[in-house]
Scaffold this motif. Structure first.
Motif, mmCIF file in Angstrom:
data_model
loop_
_atom_site.group_PDB
_atom_site.id
_atom_site.type_symbol
_atom_site.label_atom_id
_atom_site.label_comp_id
_atom_site.label_asym_id
_atom_site.label_seq_id
_atom_site.Cartn_x
_atom_site.Cartn_y
_atom_site.Cartn_z
ATOM 1 N N LYS A 1 -9.217 55.172 38.196
ATOM 2 C CA LYS A 1 -9.551 53.950 37.451
ATOM 3 C C LYS A 1 -10.309 52.972 38.365
ATOM 4 O O LYS A 1 -11.305 52.358 37.963
ATOM 5 C CB LYS A 1 -8.267 53.317 36.908
ATOM 6 C CG LYS A 1 -8.447 52.003 36.175
ATOM 7 C CD LYS A 1 -9.123 52.217 34.830
ATOM 8 C CE LYS A 1 -9.398 50.901 34.128
ATOM 9 N NZ LYS A 1 -10.592 50.973 33.289
ATOM 10 N N SER B 1 -0.700 54.160 44.381
ATOM 11 C CA SER B 1 -1.483 52.909 44.368
ATOM 12 C C SER B 1 -1.066 52.057 43.179
ATOM 13 O O SER B 1 -0.454 52.557 42.237
ATOM 14 C CB SER B 1 -2.975 53.234 44.262
ATOM 15 O OG SER B 1 -3.222 54.011 43.106
ATOM 16 N N ARG C 1 -2.762 57.905 50.462
ATOM 17 C CA ARG C 1 -3.003 59.281 50.030
ATOM 18 C C ARG C 1 -2.115 60.243 50.802
ATOM 19 O O ARG C 1 -1.914 60.098 52.007
ATOM 20 C CB ARG C 1 -4.485 59.598 50.236
ATOM 21 C CG ARG C 1 -4.861 61.039 50.064
ATOM 22 C CD ARG C 1 -4.991 61.699 51.413
ATOM 23 N NE ARG C 1 -5.521 63.033 51.294
ATOM 24 C CZ ARG C 1 -5.638 63.869 52.323
ATOM 25 N NH1 ARG C 1 -5.289 63.485 53.531
ATOM 26 N NH2 ARG C 1 -6.121 65.069 52.150
ATOM 27 N N GLU D 1 -2.296 62.389 34.501
ATOM 28 C CA GLU D 1 -1.972 61.025 34.055
ATOM 29 C C GLU D 1 -2.936 60.017 34.672
ATOM 30 O O GLU D 1 -3.312 59.033 34.028
ATOM 31 C CB GLU D 1 -0.518 60.686 34.407
ATOM 32 C CG GLU D 1 0.455 61.446 33.513
ATOM 33 C CD GLU D 1 1.928 61.158 33.797
ATOM 34 O OE1 GLU D 1 2.731 61.336 32.884
ATOM 35 O OE2 GLU D 1 2.278 60.764 34.927
ATOM 36 N N GLU D 2 -3.343 60.273 35.913
ATOM 37 C CA GLU D 2 -4.325 59.387 36.549
ATOM 38 C C GLU D 2 -5.652 59.420 35.776
ATOM 39 O O GLU D 2 -6.267 58.380 35.538
ATOM 40 C CB GLU D 2 -4.542 59.830 38.002
ATOM 41 C CG GLU D 2 -5.483 58.927 38.771
ATOM 42 C CD GLU D 2 -5.682 59.374 40.215
ATOM 43 O OE1 GLU D 2 -4.748 59.911 40.839
ATOM 44 O OE2 GLU D 2 -6.799 59.169 40.724
ATOM 45 N N GLY E 1 -4.581 52.110 48.239
ATOM 46 C CA GLY E 1 -3.462 53.016 48.020
ATOM 47 C C GLY E 1 -3.266 53.934 49.205
ATOM 48 O O GLY E 1 -4.044 53.911 50.158
ATOM 49 N N ARG F 1 -11.065 62.972 45.020
ATOM 50 C CA ARG F 1 -11.445 62.305 43.759
ATOM 51 C C ARG F 1 -12.949 62.101 43.804
ATOM 52 O O ARG F 1 -13.460 61.465 44.736
ATOM 53 C CB ARG F 1 -10.803 60.915 43.613
ATOM 54 C CG ARG F 1 -9.298 60.881 43.622
ATOM 55 C CD ARG F 1 -8.703 61.456 42.342
ATOM 56 N NE ARG F 1 -7.261 61.390 42.365
ATOM 57 C CZ ARG F 1 -6.465 62.288 42.958
ATOM 58 N NH1 ARG F 1 -6.971 63.323 43.589
ATOM 59 N NH2 ARG F 1 -5.156 62.151 42.921
ATOM 60 N N TYR G 1 0.637 64.370 37.798
ATOM 61 C CA TYR G 1 0.190 63.090 38.357
ATOM 62 C C TYR G 1 -1.332 62.960 38.195
ATOM 63 O O TYR G 1 -1.844 61.909 37.817
ATOM 64 C CB TYR G 1 0.528 62.985 39.847
ATOM 65 C CG TYR G 1 1.984 62.728 40.165
ATOM 66 C CD1 TYR G 1 2.496 61.435 40.151
ATOM 67 C CD2 TYR G 1 2.832 63.758 40.508
ATOM 68 C CE1 TYR G 1 3.830 61.187 40.476
ATOM 69 C CE2 TYR G 1 4.166 63.523 40.831
ATOM 70 C CZ TYR G 1 4.654 62.236 40.809
ATOM 71 O OH TYR G 1 5.970 61.997 41.120
ATOM 72 N N ALA H 1 -5.314 57.561 32.535
ATOM 73 C CA ALA H 1 -5.308 56.105 32.753
ATOM 74 C C ALA H 1 -6.714 55.569 32.995
ATOM 75 O O ALA H 1 -6.967 54.371 32.833
ATOM 76 C CB ALA H 1 -4.408 55.762 33.946
ATOM 77 N N THR I 1 -3.299 50.323 41.104
ATOM 78 C CA THR I 1 -4.210 50.788 40.043
ATOM 79 C C THR I 1 -4.533 52.252 40.358
ATOM 80 O O THR I 1 -4.889 52.563 41.493
ATOM 81 C CB THR I 1 -5.515 49.962 40.079
ATOM 82 O OG1 THR I 1 -5.168 48.590 39.983
ATOM 83 C CG2 THR I 1 -6.455 50.346 38.953
ATOM 84 N N PRO I 2 -4.404 53.144 39.363
ATOM 85 C CA PRO I 2 -4.686 54.555 39.644
ATOM 86 C C PRO I 2 -6.080 54.729 40.273
ATOM 87 O O PRO I 2 -7.032 54.054 39.866
ATOM 88 C CB PRO I 2 -4.623 55.207 38.258
ATOM 89 C CG PRO I 2 -3.760 54.294 37.441
ATOM 90 C CD PRO I 2 -3.985 52.920 37.970
ATOM 91 N N CYS I 3 -6.157 55.613 41.268
ATOM 92 C CA CYS I 3 -7.388 55.713 42.072
ATOM 93 C C CYS I 3 -8.624 55.963 41.206
ATOM 94 O O CYS I 3 -9.665 55.325 41.395
ATOM 95 C CB CYS I 3 -7.220 56.824 43.109
ATOM 96 S SG CYS I 3 -8.652 56.990 44.170
#
Ligand code: UTP
Length: 292
Positions: A145, A139, A254, A44-45, A252, A208, A41, A48, A141-143
């Motif tokens: 991003k 979320s 968490r 991939e985030e 989003g 993040r 995950y 993205a 939109t991925p965090c």
């Protein structure tokens, strides 16, 4: 012009003691939420958000992570020969291309700050992201991003943040806030795991980060802090007056997947977000709650 964020560091050297016995011989980051390991995950985030270079800071017993981000020729051959194209795609589409992933090893788990410092030569002199796979974020939109979009305006240091209950502040790095527009909080101080009566706010750092490479100089100098570990928060606190420094309230939800209850909640939430399982899982949860 501001340098883009091209590299991401994934510290995966922790011992995962809160998740024993599951993590005795298996990395915490390989625990699956629904059908995907936590670390996938996170990768991939990052992908993205346009990240080109993935840097893993691993430790002993973490080799399953390296295998996961490599091709599995036997499996690919088997699925290909059986015409299972969708399954084949599910094990290959996110595997980084040749030369796009590097590994370094944190020989001793001396803390998150130390893990990030281990990546200094691989990062070099450019801004970079840090993603903690056990913080899983659901979320639209991925965090990361969301953060790189905001970072394009602010530069400096940016940390994902969320408000936590006062009684939980001692689990997090907590920010002192100078100005706050509801999305971006300008930070004027940070303290790692304060007691509720000493916490400057309830705004907590989540896993993040977008960091300036100067952090490596500070990590080199900081002493062991809370829990006897080299704390990323302590190094970052030294950069507050010299760099734009923001907490970013992401859109989003968490989940702390390093914690057993958080991990269970993530599995339910991610399953409910999946069209192919929502109905069955919702029925199960509804029936279960009727029996409580
Ligand atoms: P945690 O605080 O969750 O520690 O680390 P941990 O050791 O993984 O787990 P517990 O608390 O014993 O259950 C937050 C992140 O920092 C990484 C972890 O892998 C996790 O992604 N980390 C932590 C390192 O890479 N190295 C360390 O020395 C400590």
């Amino acid at each position: 012009m501001r340098k883009p964020v091209r590299k991401a560091v994934f510290p995966v050297g922790g011992m995962g003691t809160r998740f024993l016995p599951a993590t005795k011989a298996m990395p915490k980051e390989m625990l699956p939420v629904v059908d995907k390991p936590l670390i996938q995950y996170a990768v991939e985030e990052a992908q993205a958000a346009g990240i080109e270079q993935l840097i893993f800071v691993t430790g002993r017993g973490k080799s399953a992570i390296e295998d996961h981000f490599d091709h599995s020729f036997e499996l690919s051959h088997l699925l290909g020969s059986r015409g299972k194209e969708e399954m084949l795609n599910s094990i290959t589409s996110w595997v980084p291309g040749p030369g796009r992933v590097s590994y370094t090893r944190q020989q001793e788990p001396l803390g998150l700050g130390h893990a990030v410092w281990c990546a200094r030569d691989l990062v070099g002199d450019e801004p970079f992201a840090v993603l903690l796979a056990d913080d899983l974020i659901l979320s639209r939109t991925p965090c990361l991003k969301q953060m790189t979009n905001a970072y394009a305006e602010t530069g400096g240091v940016m940390i994902a943040t969320m408000d936590v209950p006062k009684e939980h502040v001692s689990r997090y790095g907590i920010m002192k806030v100078k100005r706050d527009d509801g999305r971006l909080a300008e930070v004027s101080g940070m303290v790692e795991k304060p007691s509720p009566d000493k916490a400057p706010s309830t705004l907590a750092a989540i896993g993040r980060y977008i960091l300036h490479p100067e952090v490596f100089d500070h990590l080199e100098k900081v002493e062991r802090g809370a829990g006897g570990e080299i704390q990323l928060t302590d190094a970052l606190a030294r950069m507050i007056s010299t760099h734009p420094f923001h907490g970013f309230r992401f859109e989003g939800e968490r989940f702390d997947c390093g914690d057993k209850v958080g991990f269970l909640q993530a599995n339910v939430a991610f399953a409910l977000a999946r069209e192919d399982m929502r109905g069955e899982v919702a029925d199960f949860v509804r029936n279960l709650s009727n029996t409580l």
